[in-house]
Design a protein around this motif. Structure first.
Motif, PDB file in Angstrom:
ATOM      1  N   ASN A  36       0.778  -1.233   0.000  1.00  0.00           N
ATOM      2  CA  ASN A  36       0.000   0.000   0.000  1.00  0.00           C
ATOM      3  C   ASN A  36       0.820   1.300   0.000  1.00  0.00           C
ATOM      4  O   ASN A  36       0.255   2.386   0.040  1.00  0.00           O
ATOM      5  N   GLY A  38       2.521   2.457  -2.412  1.00  0.00           N
ATOM      6  CA  GLY A  38       2.387   3.136  -3.703  1.00  0.00           C
ATOM      7  C   GLY A  38       3.311   2.637  -4.806  1.00  0.00           C
ATOM      8  O   GLY A  38       3.603   3.376  -5.753  1.00  0.00           O
ATOM      9  N   LYS A  39       3.752   1.381  -4.727  1.00  0.00           N
ATOM     10  CA  LYS A  39       4.686   0.844  -5.734  1.00  0.00           C
ATOM     11  C   LYS A  39       4.056   0.795  -7.129  1.00  0.00           C
ATOM     12  O   LYS A  39       4.643   1.256  -8.100  1.00  0.00           O
ATOM     13  N   SER A  40       2.863   0.221  -7.197  1.00  0.00           N
ATOM     14  CA  SER A  40       2.217   0.092  -8.500  1.00  0.00           C
ATOM     15  C   SER A  40       1.841   1.479  -9.047  1.00  0.00           C
ATOM     16  O   SER A  40       1.956   1.724 -10.253  1.00  0.00           O
ATOM     17  N   SER A  41       1.438   2.372  -8.159  1.00  0.00           N
ATOM     18  CA  SER A  41       1.102   3.735  -8.581  1.00  0.00           C
ATOM     19  C   SER A  41       2.321   4.454  -9.150  1.00  0.00           C
ATOM     20  O   SER A  41       2.209   5.234 -10.103  1.00  0.00           O
ATOM     21  N   GLY A  60      -1.966  -5.343  -0.193  1.00  0.00           N
ATOM     22  CA  GLY A  60      -1.803  -6.726  -0.612  1.00  0.00           C
ATOM     23  C   GLY A  60      -2.289  -6.980  -2.022  1.00  0.00           C
ATOM     24  O   GLY A  60      -2.558  -8.105  -2.409  1.00  0.00           O
ATOM     25  N   LYS A  61      -2.398  -5.913  -2.818  1.00  0.00           N
ATOM     26  CA  LYS A  61      -2.933  -6.060  -4.176  1.00  0.00           C
ATOM     27  C   LYS A  61      -1.993  -6.865  -5.077  1.00  0.00           C
ATOM     28  O   LYS A  61      -2.411  -7.778  -5.775  1.00  0.00           O
ATOM     29  N   THR A  62      -0.734  -6.480  -5.077  1.00  0.00           N
ATOM     30  CA  THR A  62       0.205  -7.133  -5.980  1.00  0.00           C
ATOM     31  C   THR A  62       0.680  -8.437  -5.350  1.00  0.00           C
ATOM     32  O   THR A  62       1.353  -8.440  -4.330  1.00  0.00           O
ATOM     33  N   ASP A 148       2.024  14.391  -1.688  1.00  0.00           N
ATOM     34  CA  ASP A 148       0.915  15.350  -1.833  1.00  0.00           C
ATOM     35  C   ASP A 148       0.099  15.473  -0.561  1.00  0.00           C
ATOM     36  O   ASP A 148      -0.637  16.435  -0.371  1.00  0.00           O
ATOM     37  N   ALA A 177       2.601  10.153  -6.776  1.00  0.00           N
ATOM     38  CA  ALA A 177       2.011   9.561  -7.981  1.00  0.00           C
ATOM     39  C   ALA A 177       0.796  10.388  -8.383  1.00  0.00           C
ATOM     40  O   ALA A 177       0.492  10.539  -9.567  1.00  0.00           O
TER      41      ALA A 177
HETATM   42  P1  GTP Z   1       0.593  -3.548  -2.836  1.00  0.00           P
HETATM   43  O1  GTP Z   1       0.431  -3.974  -4.263  1.00  0.00           O
HETATM   44  O2  GTP Z   1      -0.520  -3.961  -1.953  1.00  0.00           O
HETATM   45  O3  GTP Z   1       1.923  -3.931  -2.268  1.00  0.00           O
HETATM   46  O4  GTP Z   1       0.487  -1.941  -2.787  1.00  0.00           O
HETATM   47  P2  GTP Z   1       1.293  -0.852  -3.653  1.00  0.00           P
HETATM   48  O5  GTP Z   1       2.532  -0.471  -2.927  1.00  0.00           O
HETATM   49  O6  GTP Z   1       1.450  -1.304  -5.068  1.00  0.00           O
HETATM   50  O7  GTP Z   1       0.308   0.416  -3.562  1.00  0.00           O
HETATM   51  P3  GTP Z   1      -0.680   0.983  -4.676  1.00  0.00           P
HETATM   52  O8  GTP Z   1       0.077   1.630  -5.788  1.00  0.00           O
HETATM   53  O9  GTP Z   1      -1.673  -0.081  -5.029  1.00  0.00           O
HETATM   54  O10 GTP Z   1      -1.397   2.188  -3.873  1.00  0.00           O
HETATM   55  C1  GTP Z   1      -2.080   1.969  -2.663  1.00  0.00           C
HETATM   56  C2  GTP Z   1      -3.041   3.126  -2.391  1.00  0.00           C
HETATM   57  O11 GTP Z   1      -2.320   4.332  -2.194  1.00  0.00           O
HETATM   58  C3  GTP Z   1      -4.036   3.407  -3.537  1.00  0.00           C
HETATM   59  O12 GTP Z   1      -5.283   3.771  -2.981  1.00  0.00           O
HETATM   60  C4  GTP Z   1      -3.400   4.598  -4.259  1.00  0.00           C
HETATM   61  O13 GTP Z   1      -4.324   5.393  -4.945  1.00  0.00           O
HETATM   62  C5  GTP Z   1      -2.777   5.352  -3.095  1.00  0.00           C
HETATM   63  N1  GTP Z   1      -1.589   6.135  -3.551  1.00  0.00           N
HETATM   64  C6  GTP Z   1      -0.498   5.664  -4.192  1.00  0.00           C
HETATM   65  N2  GTP Z   1       0.382   6.661  -4.473  1.00  0.00           N
HETATM   66  C7  GTP Z   1      -0.192   7.807  -4.003  1.00  0.00           C
HETATM   67  C8  GTP Z   1       0.227   9.187  -3.987  1.00  0.00           C
HETATM   68  O14 GTP Z   1       1.289   9.589  -4.469  1.00  0.00           O
HETATM   69  N3  GTP Z   1      -0.625  10.061  -3.378  1.00  0.00           N
HETATM   70  C9  GTP Z   1      -1.810   9.680  -2.804  1.00  0.00           C
HETATM   71  N4  GTP Z   1      -2.542  10.618  -2.210  1.00  0.00           N
HETATM   72  N5  GTP Z   1      -2.230   8.393  -2.816  1.00  0.00           N
HETATM   73  C10 GTP Z   1      -1.442   7.468  -3.400  1.00  0.00           C
END
Ligand code: GTP
Ligand code: MG
Length: 204
Positions: A36, A38-41, A60-62, A148, A177
């Protein structure tokens, strides 16, 4: 203003075992961090695409190692996040094992982009990874995500606290992101790490 040139990034494969990793020998940059964070973002933002890598509000999405091919020259590798308790334990240790093997044994790995939440810096689960990174031979970029959500003043404070803890020499980028903050710095670091000459191709 220069013309923005967005690199060509395509989804390549989802990998569930060490044997399943690509065999092309292309260099790799991986994205590591808690669930969570923000890796995928970050990958979507680097690609300027909304849903190249799947994102979710739920941690836990990825749940696999996801490969993205950039300009047919190297891979960006989206790792499953650590630190999310609700993923079933057996699955958690399976992915932890896979990620561990990947980080320790993957010869193609040239650089690691380590994500931390800008609002609070490292939290539990991050410390183990940060310790491991200290002894890693390759290049590391620390990216402070979701910037942000902080005021400009808050960002300065966090950056300073981070530098005090980790030293000024560390490559650190404030990133969002959502707003696109820090994207050029991340690309610049990738270029340098892979020895890509100031090619306008990878600049946006
Ligand atoms: P996993 O796949 O579970 O390991 O998560 P991840 O690290 O890939 O995170 P993901 O990119 O799915 O983002 C998780 C949440 O954070 C989502 O609701 C995104 O919209 C939010 N998010 C990611 N980057 C940002 C950012 O730069 N700013 C804000 N405000 N929200 C963000
Ligand atoms: Mg993800």
């Amino acid at each position: 203003m220069g013309v923005a040139i967005i690199p060509d990034i395509t989804f390549f494969s989802s990998v569930f075992s060490f044997e399943g990793l690509p065999t092309s020998g292309l260099p790799e940059i991986c994205i590591s961090g808690r669930s969570n964070v923000g890796k995928s973002s970050l990958i979507n933002r680097l690609a300027n695409r909304r849903s190249l890598a799947r994102i979710s509000r739920k941690p836990g999405k990825t749940q696999s190692i996801n490969y993205f091919l950039v300009e047919k020259a190297f891979y960006l590798v989206d790792l499953p996040g650590y630190g999310y308790a609700k993923v079933p334990k057996a699955l958690r240790s399976f992915f932890a094992g896979l990620v561990n093997t990947y980080l320790n044994d993957r010869r193609e790995l040239r650089g690691i982009i380590q994500l931390l939440d800008a609002r609070h810096g490292p939290v539990s689960g991050d410390y183990e990874m940060l310790e491991w990174l200290k002894d890693w031979d390759g290049s590391v970029l620390y990216v402070l995500t979701k910037a942000d959500k902080l005021s400009a003043n808050g960002r300065m404070k966090i950056l300073k606290a981070f530098e005090e803890e980790f030293g000024k020499k560390k490559d650190t980028v404030m990133f969002s992101a959502r707003k696109g903050m820090g994207v050029e710095e991340v690309w610049a670091w990738i270029n340098t790490t892979l020895g890509i000459e100031n090619s306008s191709k990878f600049k946006i």
